[in-house]
Design a protein around this motif. Structure first.
Motif, short mmCIF file in Angstrom:
data_model
loop_
_atom_site.label_atom_id
_atom_site.label_comp_id
_atom_site.label_asym_id
_atom_site.label_seq_id
_atom_site.Cartn_x
_atom_site.Cartn_y
_atom_site.Cartn_z
N GLY A 219 0.82 -1.20 0.00
CA GLY A 219 0.00 0.00 0.00
C GLY A 219 0.86 1.24 0.00
O GLY A 219 2.06 1.19 -0.27
N ARG A 220 0.23 2.36 0.31
CA ARG A 220 0.98 3.61 0.26
C ARG A 220 0.56 4.58 1.35
O ARG A 220 -0.54 4.50 1.89
CB ARG A 220 0.82 4.27 -1.11
CG ARG A 220 -0.60 4.67 -1.47
CD ARG A 220 -0.65 5.14 -2.92
NE ARG A 220 -0.22 4.10 -3.84
CZ ARG A 220 -0.02 4.28 -5.15
NH1 ARG A 220 -0.23 5.47 -5.68
NH2 ARG A 220 0.35 3.28 -5.92
N VAL A 221 1.47 5.50 1.64
CA VAL A 221 1.23 6.56 2.61
C VAL A 221 0.83 7.83 1.86
O VAL A 221 1.43 8.15 0.82
CB VAL A 221 2.50 6.83 3.44
CG1 VAL A 221 2.28 7.97 4.42
CG2 VAL A 221 2.95 5.57 4.17
N PHE A 222 -0.19 8.51 2.33
CA PHE A 222 -0.60 9.78 1.72
C PHE A 222 0.12 10.94 2.41
O PHE A 222 0.57 10.80 3.55
CB PHE A 222 -2.11 9.95 1.83
CG PHE A 222 -2.88 8.82 1.20
CD1 PHE A 222 -2.61 8.41 -0.09
CD2 PHE A 222 -3.87 8.16 1.91
CE1 PHE A 222 -3.31 7.37 -0.68
CE2 PHE A 222 -4.58 7.12 1.34
CZ PHE A 222 -4.30 6.71 0.05
N ASP A 223 0.20 12.06 1.73
CA ASP A 223 0.85 13.22 2.34
C ASP A 223 -0.21 14.22 2.83
O ASP A 223 -1.41 14.03 2.65
CB ASP A 223 1.81 13.90 1.36
CG ASP A 223 1.13 14.34 0.05
OD1 ASP A 223 -0.12 14.42 0.02
OD2 ASP A 223 1.85 14.61 -0.92
N GLY A 224 0.27 15.28 3.46
CA GLY A 224 -0.64 16.27 4.00
C GLY A 224 -1.54 16.90 2.96
O GLY A 224 -2.72 17.18 3.23
N GLN A 225 -1.01 17.10 1.76
CA GLN A 225 -1.81 17.71 0.69
C GLN A 225 -3.00 16.82 0.33
O GLN A 225 -4.10 17.31 0.07
CB GLN A 225 -0.94 17.96 -0.55
CG GLN A 225 -1.71 18.65 -1.68
CD GLN A 225 -0.83 18.93 -2.89
OE1 GLN A 225 0.37 18.73 -2.86
NE2 GLN A 225 -1.45 19.39 -3.97
N ALA A 226 -2.77 15.51 0.32
CA ALA A 226 -3.86 14.58 0.00
C ALA A 226 -4.98 14.69 1.04
O ALA A 226 -6.17 14.65 0.70
CB ALA A 226 -3.33 13.15 -0.07
N ILE A 227 -4.59 14.83 2.30
CA ILE A 227 -5.59 14.98 3.38
C ILE A 227 -6.38 16.26 3.17
O ILE A 227 -7.62 16.29 3.25
CB ILE A 227 -4.90 15.01 4.76
CG1 ILE A 227 -3.98 13.81 4.95
CG2 ILE A 227 -5.93 15.11 5.87
CD1 ILE A 227 -4.60 12.49 4.73
N GLU A 228 -5.66 17.34 2.89
CA GLU A 228 -6.30 18.64 2.71
C GLU A 228 -7.25 18.64 1.51
O GLU A 228 -8.31 19.29 1.54
CB GLU A 228 -5.24 19.73 2.57
CG GLU A 228 -4.47 19.97 3.87
CD GLU A 228 -3.27 20.88 3.68
OE1 GLU A 228 -2.90 21.14 2.50
OE2 GLU A 228 -2.69 21.32 4.69
N GLU A 229 -6.90 17.91 0.46
CA GLU A 229 -7.76 17.84 -0.72
C GLU A 229 -9.08 17.16 -0.40
O GLU A 229 -10.15 17.61 -0.82
CB GLU A 229 -7.04 17.10 -1.85
CG GLU A 229 -5.93 17.89 -2.51
CD GLU A 229 -5.19 17.07 -3.55
OE1 GLU A 229 -5.56 15.89 -3.76
OE2 GLU A 229 -4.25 17.60 -4.17
N VAL A 230 -9.02 16.07 0.36
CA VAL A 230 -10.24 15.37 0.74
C VAL A 230 -11.10 16.25 1.64
O VAL A 230 -12.33 16.34 1.46
CB VAL A 230 -9.92 14.03 1.44
CG1 VAL A 230 -11.19 13.38 1.96
CG2 VAL A 230 -9.21 13.09 0.46
#
Length: 283
Positions: free
Chosen positions: A51-62
């Motif tokens: 799997g993969r780790v998301f970054d802060g930007q991905a969290i903010e986009e959601v």
């Protein structure tokens, strides 16, 4: 209906992070908006995962997408757990601020995952400092284990009095409610484990039998269940009693079955109607 925005890790198989917190909240009738910080096949305790780790930007986009639905004003709480990086941590705290702007009554429950007795600190460098300096001060409720309480307070506690002083030190950082899990003091029996909920200068302890098992996700579940009960009652002692009973029931069923994963689904009745209750004693 109560709504909780839960920002945590996620595994497809097993129960840890959001995979441990979301279903119990839903079983209690809470609307949950899960935002995943990682998407793994299974928890890392197995030694192998994909799997993969998301970054802060991905969290903010959601979160931005949720905000565009115009629903942040209906969010009653933000819940966060393990943070893979300070980058994700800053995205969580920024989300808390966005939710509070939309609903000033919303609260932030932070499970400051840093480490544990026997394992020491197991998060990436910079995370302990981020927790102490940024996340915990932003929180209304925090749910450290005994090891994490000591680390946040900058002390070593052995007696109940020591623990209460450490709790006060953590509360001075910002949060008004502190749930200390996996608590072992010099008066805790060898066959038991204590939990302590502290709010408004009062401390409530629940003592449950020590179970012979080691599973991941129990801390994520109790943080979620404690938050749920606190939102319902606004009383730390009552919330502690409810959460402790449910988690003990879940873990007892897990131990009896010899399962490596918490039996959240098979033993889900323990969430809403625990088979055994434990008194919350003011200490």
């Amino acid at each position: 209906m109560v709504a909780v925005l839960s920002i945590q890790s996620h595994v497809a198989y097993g129960h840890v992070g959001n995979s441990s917190a979301v279903f119990p909240l839903q079983r209690l009738g809470i609307e949950v908006w899960p935002v995943h910080t990682v998407q793994f096949s299974n928890h890392t305790g197995y030694g192998e995962w994909r799997g993969r780790v998301f970054d802060g930007q991905a969290i903010e986009e959601v979160v931005q997408g949720i905000a565009e639905r115009g629903v942040l004003g209906g969010c009653d709480a933000v819940l966060s757990g393990y943070l893979g990086s300070a980058d994700i941590g800053h995205a969580v705290v920024a989300t808390v601020q966005r939710v509070r702007e939309a609903n000033p009554a919303a609260v932030y429950c932070c499970d400051p995952v840093i480490g544990d007795v026997g394992r020491g600190v197991f998060v990436r460098p910079g995370i302990p400092e981020f927790m102490r300096e940024v996340a915990v001060p932003a929180a209304d409720l925090v749910t450290p284990n005994h090891f994490e309480l000591d680390l946040l307070a900058g002390t070593t506690t052995k007696s109940l009095s020591d623990v209460e002083q450490a709790v006060a030190a953590v509360q001075e950082l910002g949060p008004r409610v502190v749930l200390t899990t996996s608590l072992v003091t010099d008066d805790t029996p060898e066959d038991a484990v204590d939990l302590l909920a502290s709010e408004g200068g009062r401390h409530f302890r629940v003592r449950t039998p020590r179970l012979d098992l080691s599973v991941n996700g129990a801390g994520d579940a109790i943080a979620a269940l404690f938050l749920a009960s606190w939102l319902d009652t606004r009383d730390a002692g009552t919330a502690l009693g409810r959460a402790a009973a449910s988690v003990h029931g879940l873990l007892k069923a897990t131990a009896d079955a010899g399962s490596r994963e918490i039996l959240l689904v098979a033993a889900q009745e323990e969430v809403v109607a625990p088979s055994r209750t434990f008194p919350a004693e003011e200490v």
